[in-house]
Design an enzyme around this catalytic site. Structure first.
Site, PDB file in Angstrom:
ATOM      1  CE  LYS A  10     -25.715  32.064 -12.493  1.00  0.00           C
ATOM      2  NZ  LYS A  10     -24.815  32.047 -11.462  1.00  0.00           N
ATOM      3  N   GLY A  98     -24.335  26.093  -9.493  1.00  0.00           N
ATOM      4  CA  GLY A  98     -24.199  27.419  -9.347  1.00  0.00           C
ATOM      5  C   GLY A  98     -23.997  27.993 -10.750  1.00  0.00           C
ATOM      6  CG  LEU A  99     -22.468  26.002 -13.636  1.00  0.00           C
ATOM      7  CD1 LEU A  99     -22.219  24.863 -14.309  1.00  0.00           C
ATOM      8  CD2 LEU A  99     -21.613  27.221 -14.070  1.00  0.00           C
ATOM      9  N   GLY A 101     -28.711  26.223 -14.224  1.00  0.00           N
ATOM     10  CA  GLY A 101     -29.345  25.427 -15.047  1.00  0.00           C
ATOM     11  C   GLY A 101     -30.693  25.444 -15.033  1.00  0.00           C
ATOM     12  N   GLY A 102     -31.311  25.241 -13.811  1.00  0.00           N
ATOM     13  CA  GLY A 102     -32.816  25.307 -14.023  1.00  0.00           C
ATOM     14  C   GLY A 102     -33.551  26.568 -14.191  1.00  0.00           C
ATOM     15  CB  SER A 103     -32.569  30.142 -13.705  1.00  0.00           C
ATOM     16  OG  SER A 103     -32.738  30.073 -12.138  1.00  0.00           O
ATOM     17  CG  ASP A 136     -29.640  33.073 -11.051  1.00  0.00           C
ATOM     18  OD1 ASP A 136     -29.385  34.611 -10.884  1.00  0.00           O
ATOM     19  OD2 ASP A 136     -29.277  32.430 -10.520  1.00  0.00           O
TER      20      ASP A 136
END
Length: 289
Positions: A10, A98-99, A101-103, A136
């Site tokens: 995101k 800040g994208l 990825g883990g979420s 997120d």
């Protein structure tokens, strides 16, 4: 039976911090949208009652620190699941960028295990569970575009933004979200116009969308990490229509309508950064596989 899921990245079109709450979290208001850069998650049932994380990326934890692991554990405990699962994560989204990825991996695990274990939970129910894992995760369950409030878990879904290219550039540094929030001076913030961004998306006004991007966390990260500011300046110089840092950084993205300019920005940034991607906005919701 193996199940394949996509976990898209995101970007924040806006990110505003309103105040610090009594629970220690910050009250945020932000508009996020998913882009066509995604991790691939494979879920495979195990005969043993365990959760196994498999990844060839040394920056991805293979234990309870992993958000996809936490998603599986939450479902097992909440719904008394006695079977196990192996979760393979092919990492294409940069780590700590800040994208989300883990979420997004956690959201993909929730949705995939809902199918694999026949739980029959709705997206709304999965998003509520996601809020217990991370701020997120709720948004990532829905995907697409949304206005998020609270800690990020209060989601109002929005239509897809005007379509364009997104060039992402991540410097070879990590940024601590906790450190960024700790150094945030709430009284000095220049707040983005979230309502104007929402209207720009709803009216499909690309110029207005570009005019109203904003992220208050830039005020901290750009000072702590000058290389992020340098990438932002280069992206603007190469001709992106709008440039912003995503989340707490360090990834910077540029919105670009025209193919020829996208190639110019992308190729120009390759000289400054190893991790550069040119992707499209995903639009409405997440693809499953």
């Amino acid at each position: 039976m193996k199940l394949m899921m996509k976990a898209p990245a995101k970007i924040n079109l806006t990110l505003d911090v309103l105040y610090k709450r009594e629970d220690g979290y910050h009250e945020v208001e932000m508009i996020m949208t998913t882009v066509d850069l995604a991790d691939r998650i494979e879920l495979e049932p195990l005969r043993t009652d365990e959760i196994r994380i498999i990844s060839h990326n040394r920056f991805v934890p293979d234990d309870s620190r992993n958000l996809a692991y936490q998603a599986a554990r939450l479902l097992k405990e909440r719904y008394h699941i006695r079977s196990g699962v192996a979760i393979s994560i092919e990492k294409l989204i940069p780590v700590a960028a800040g994208l989300a990825g883990g979420s997004s991996d956690a959201a993909a695990a929730l949705k995939g295990l809902n199918q694999l274990w026949g739980l029959g939970l709705s997206l709304d129910e999965l998003a509520k569970l996601g809020a217990e894992i991370g701020s997120d995760v709720s948004f990532c369950v829905y995907g697409g575009t949304a206005l998020a409030k609270g800690r990020g878990e209060q989601i109002q879904r929005l239509p897809a933004p005007p379509n364009c290219w997104v060039v992402l550039a991540k410097p070879t540094i990590g940024v601590s979200t906790a450190e960024v929030y700790k150094n945030l001076k709430l009284e000095r913030l220049k707040h983005p116009d979230t309502a104007a961004m929402k209207q720009a998306i709803e009216t499909q006004n690309y110029e207005s969308m570009c005019a109203h991007i904003g992220n208050v966390l830039e005020s901290v990260t750009l000072k702590l990490h000058p290389e992020v500011a340098q990438i932002k300046e280069q992206m603007e110089r190469f001709g992106a229509d709008a440039v912003l840092m995503s989340g707490s950084g360090p990834t910077v993205f540029g919105l670009i309508q025209h193919d020829s300019r996208m190639h110019r920005v992308y190729n120009g940034l390759r000289g400054f950064c190893d991790q550069v991607y040119a992707v499209r906005l995903l639009g409405d919701g997440n693809p499953v596989a």
